[in-house]
Design a protein around this motif. Structure first.
Motif, PDB file in Angstrom:
ATOM      1  N   LYS A  31      43.087  43.403  54.657  1.00 45.44           N
ATOM      2  CA  LYS A  31      42.200  42.443  55.146  1.00 45.44           C
ATOM      3  C   LYS A  31      41.688  41.926  53.996  1.00 45.44           C
ATOM      4  O   LYS A  31      41.296  41.118  53.599  1.00 45.44           O
ATOM      5  N   GLN A  32      41.818  43.280  52.730  1.00 45.20           N
ATOM      6  CA  GLN A  32      41.196  42.597  51.329  1.00 45.20           C
ATOM      7  C   GLN A  32      41.892  42.113  50.717  1.00 45.20           C
ATOM      8  O   GLN A  32      42.114  40.912  50.227  1.00 45.20           O
ATOM      9  N   THR A  56      43.943  47.397  51.982  1.00 40.50           N
ATOM     10  CA  THR A  56      44.140  46.858  52.979  1.00 40.50           C
ATOM     11  C   THR A  56      44.218  45.416  52.870  1.00 40.50           C
ATOM     12  O   THR A  56      44.475  44.852  52.627  1.00 40.50           O
ATOM     13  N   ASN A  66      35.641  48.980  46.001  1.00 41.26           N
ATOM     14  CA  ASN A  66      36.692  49.106  47.325  1.00 41.26           C
ATOM     15  C   ASN A  66      35.111  48.084  48.270  1.00 41.26           C
ATOM     16  O   ASN A  66      34.962  48.282  48.961  1.00 41.26           O
TER      17      ASN A  66
END
Length: 145
Positions: free
Chosen positions: A101-102, A99, A125
């Protein structure tokens, strides 16, 4: 020195002055509109002021959103470049598994731990918070919006 505990940034003029003042103006204008409407007064003037206050409230929020979206695009490009420099491989196939944000969290990792942390983030994850807490060689970003 920047680290996990102090990496969040607030811009005082935006967060503590402009946005609260425009929120107060918006609330006050809506209250005046409701008062004028209830009293049978000039509610069109109140509506006009409320619309102006709404625009003034949205302007700093929209400008912040635009800046953050641009910053996110730059972060994505930065991560592609760093991954290619470290591995000699394109990042696109792994990028799709992460993502935004990751990706943002991963950019704080030093070069030695970046690739293993990317693999771990995908396999487990990991949340952005977990990624940031896993970083041992924190690379501060002092130019963020």
């Amino acid at each position: 020195m920047q680290n996990y505990a102090n990496h969040s940034r607030y811009y005082p003029l935006h967060h503590y002055v402009v946005t609260p003042l425009t929120l107060i103006l918006l609330s006050w204008s809506f209250w005046n509109l409701a008062e004028a409407f209830a009293a049978g007064g000039d509610w069109l003037h109140g509506l006009y002021l409320s619309l102006g206050a709404l625009v003034l409230f949205l302007l700093p929020i929209m400008s912040r959103i635009y800046a953050l979206k641009n910053q996110n695009r730059i972060i994505r490009l930065e991560m592609r470049l760093r991954y290619f420099q470290l591995s000699g491989k394109p990042f696109l196939h792994l990028e799709r598994k992460l993502t935004m944000k990751q990706l943002i969290a991963l950019r704080f990792a030093g070069s030695k731990e970046l690739i293993p942390l990317i693999d771990r983030a995908i396999q487990e994850n990991l949340s952005p918070r977990e990624i940031k807490k896993s970083i041992k060689d924190w690379q501060g970003d002092y130019m963020r919006v």
